[in-house]
Scaffold this motif. Sequence first.
Motif, PDB file in Angstrom:
ATOM      1  N   PRO A 137     -53.716   1.161  49.453  1.00  0.00           N
ATOM      2  CA  PRO A 137     -53.293   2.046  50.623  1.00  0.00           C
ATOM      3  C   PRO A 137     -54.349   2.965  51.026  1.00  0.00           C
ATOM      4  O   PRO A 137     -54.646   3.591  52.167  1.00  0.00           O
ATOM      5  CB  PRO A 137     -52.070   2.901  50.384  1.00  0.00           C
ATOM      6  N   PHE A 138     -55.121   3.380  50.202  1.00  0.00           N
ATOM      7  CA  PHE A 138     -56.398   4.263  49.973  1.00  0.00           C
ATOM      8  C   PHE A 138     -57.331   3.879  51.250  1.00  0.00           C
ATOM      9  O   PHE A 138     -58.216   4.593  51.443  1.00  0.00           O
ATOM     10  CB  PHE A 138     -56.930   4.478  48.728  1.00  0.00           C
ATOM     11  N   PHE A 168     -47.213   2.968  53.701  1.00  0.00           N
ATOM     12  CA  PHE A 168     -46.504   2.319  54.777  1.00  0.00           C
ATOM     13  C   PHE A 168     -48.041   1.815  55.657  1.00  0.00           C
ATOM     14  O   PHE A 168     -48.419   2.667  56.385  1.00  0.00           O
ATOM     15  CB  PHE A 168     -45.857   3.197  55.589  1.00  0.00           C
ATOM     16  N   THR A 169     -48.236   0.790  55.443  1.00  0.00           N
ATOM     17  CA  THR A 169     -49.552   0.222  56.131  1.00  0.00           C
ATOM     18  C   THR A 169     -49.280  -1.006  57.232  1.00  0.00           C
ATOM     19  O   THR A 169     -48.351  -1.696  57.175  1.00  0.00           O
ATOM     20  CB  THR A 169     -50.442  -0.144  54.968  1.00  0.00           C
ATOM     21  N   ASN A 170     -50.423  -0.787  58.036  1.00  0.00           N
ATOM     22  CA  ASN A 170     -50.470  -1.916  58.952  1.00  0.00           C
ATOM     23  C   ASN A 170     -50.726  -3.296  58.319  1.00  0.00           C
ATOM     24  O   ASN A 170     -51.730  -3.409  57.978  1.00  0.00           O
ATOM     25  CB  ASN A 170     -51.419  -1.437  60.176  1.00  0.00           C
ATOM     26  N   ALA A 171     -49.905  -4.210  58.644  1.00  0.00           N
ATOM     27  CA  ALA A 171     -50.062  -5.524  58.045  1.00  0.00           C
ATOM     28  C   ALA A 171     -50.964  -6.496  58.745  1.00  0.00           C
ATOM     29  O   ALA A 171     -51.374  -7.385  58.198  1.00  0.00           O
ATOM     30  CB  ALA A 171     -48.709  -6.305  57.771  1.00  0.00           C
ATOM     31  N   GLU A 305     -49.586   8.170  44.077  1.00  0.00           N
ATOM     32  CA  GLU A 305     -50.065   7.945  42.862  1.00  0.00           C
ATOM     33  C   GLU A 305     -50.159   6.323  42.499  1.00  0.00           C
ATOM     34  O   GLU A 305     -51.194   5.815  41.600  1.00  0.00           O
ATOM     35  CB  GLU A 305     -49.588   8.600  41.743  1.00  0.00           C
ATOM     36  N   LEU A 306     -48.940   5.673  42.536  1.00  0.00           N
ATOM     37  CA  LEU A 306     -48.853   4.428  42.413  1.00  0.00           C
ATOM     38  C   LEU A 306     -49.987   3.417  43.051  1.00  0.00           C
ATOM     39  O   LEU A 306     -50.627   2.644  42.534  1.00  0.00           O
ATOM     40  CB  LEU A 306     -47.517   3.687  42.695  1.00  0.00           C
ATOM     41  N   GLY A 307     -50.261   3.879  44.474  1.00  0.00           N
ATOM     42  CA  GLY A 307     -51.207   3.178  45.266  1.00  0.00           C
ATOM     43  C   GLY A 307     -52.397   3.288  44.780  1.00  0.00           C
ATOM     44  O   GLY A 307     -53.378   2.511  44.877  1.00  0.00           O
ATOM     45  N   ASN A 308     -53.025   4.545  44.311  1.00  0.00           N
ATOM     46  CA  ASN A 308     -54.201   4.888  43.739  1.00  0.00           C
ATOM     47  C   ASN A 308     -54.435   3.889  42.527  1.00  0.00           C
ATOM     48  O   ASN A 308     -55.640   3.955  42.106  1.00  0.00           O
ATOM     49  CB  ASN A 308     -54.511   6.256  43.391  1.00  0.00           C
TER      50      ASN A 308
END
Length: 402
Positions: A137-138, A168-171, A305-308
């Motif tokens: 996500p970053f 919550f990312t654009n797929a 934190e999980l995304g990182n």
Amino acid sequence: MTAVIMAGGKGTRMQQVHTDIPKPMIPVLGRPVLEYQIESLKKSGIVQIFIITGYLKDVIIRYFGNGSRFGVQVHYIEEEQPLGTAGALFYLRDKIKDDFLLLFGDLMLDVDFVRFVKFHRQHNGCVTLCAHPNTHPFDSDLIAADESGCVRQILLKDRQRDFLYHNFTNAGLYCMSPEVFQCVPVPAKRDLEKDVLIPLIEQSAVYAYKTTEYIRDMGTPDRLRKTEEDAGNGIITNKNLRNSQKIIFLDSSVILKNRTEVLPGTANAVKRINASEYLAAAVVNLEGIYADEKFIEIQKIIETELGNQGAYLDMFLKCYYGSEMNFRSIKTEKKDFQNFDEMLACVRTFYHIEAASAWYVQQAGTKLRTCYQNGTECVWSDSGAYRNTYDFPYAVKTILSR
């Protein structure tokens, strides 16, 4: 319905792996990514397909021809010069008169497009984008939407982020109404996010459809290798919501310390779930009049934190406790529930969950009898041992080995 696939880009990051083919033609287990997209579209009854070509277009045209070999009808629009991610839509304004799908050709996916289109038509927006959590996500565009799904903001990936956020990312998958062509009045270079989506968001005309299905950008060598592994293990097809899903519910007590810090070992354990056929759901236990605000804060802490660390959770569930620490109500994105039974029944229906294949992981010291009643098995993490030996990762390893 018609689908439009953007397949004209060079794929600069992948040229070190494949120099003689366009990015959408990169093979995964011997078949080009573009073929997987067409196959998924066909399974949902979508057989009219426009492919926007550019770089090395002849490779695509020779392989797919008119599409008859694949049971679809393929038409081609050639970009004589690069028009960005939206400029080529100008050439479709006289060819498409109804809602249509827009895909980017570097996506490996298997999606129930019928569900996606149904959501778009129910909300009556100009554009519905497909959104989900991902492992990076970053460096992705992030979506901020309200409870109805109406998108309020896109946080572009080229902006600095020194704050907590939702993963919550654009797929890169869209359902669009023909009114979108008004945003591209001339055949000039246009950016889909900046020149089309953001102006429409200001008109409250864009919605986000959340899915747990497999939609991955395989645009780097590392992601391509992971995509090939997932395809070989059947994970891509299994994640299609036409199929029954398996799930592991994770109580927030095994994820967070003092509700402010993700515990060591959690990200690696969640990554193991992400790489498996299971969905990962966090159940956040709340109480008090500020429960909703606290839930959002906790969710952002976990997701950031999980995304990182390259991990994500497929969904978050709110659990409101009564005075005796029994489930009083649980809330998903869809509605409030009075008890775990009702919530599980709804999640089971919406995500096609197999109750017999569901697990609930939490610390020892509390009981969750309703899990057993629904066929869901529990794994207990002893709180004392967990703080020192991190047996939550071991619990996940045990589940995935069965």
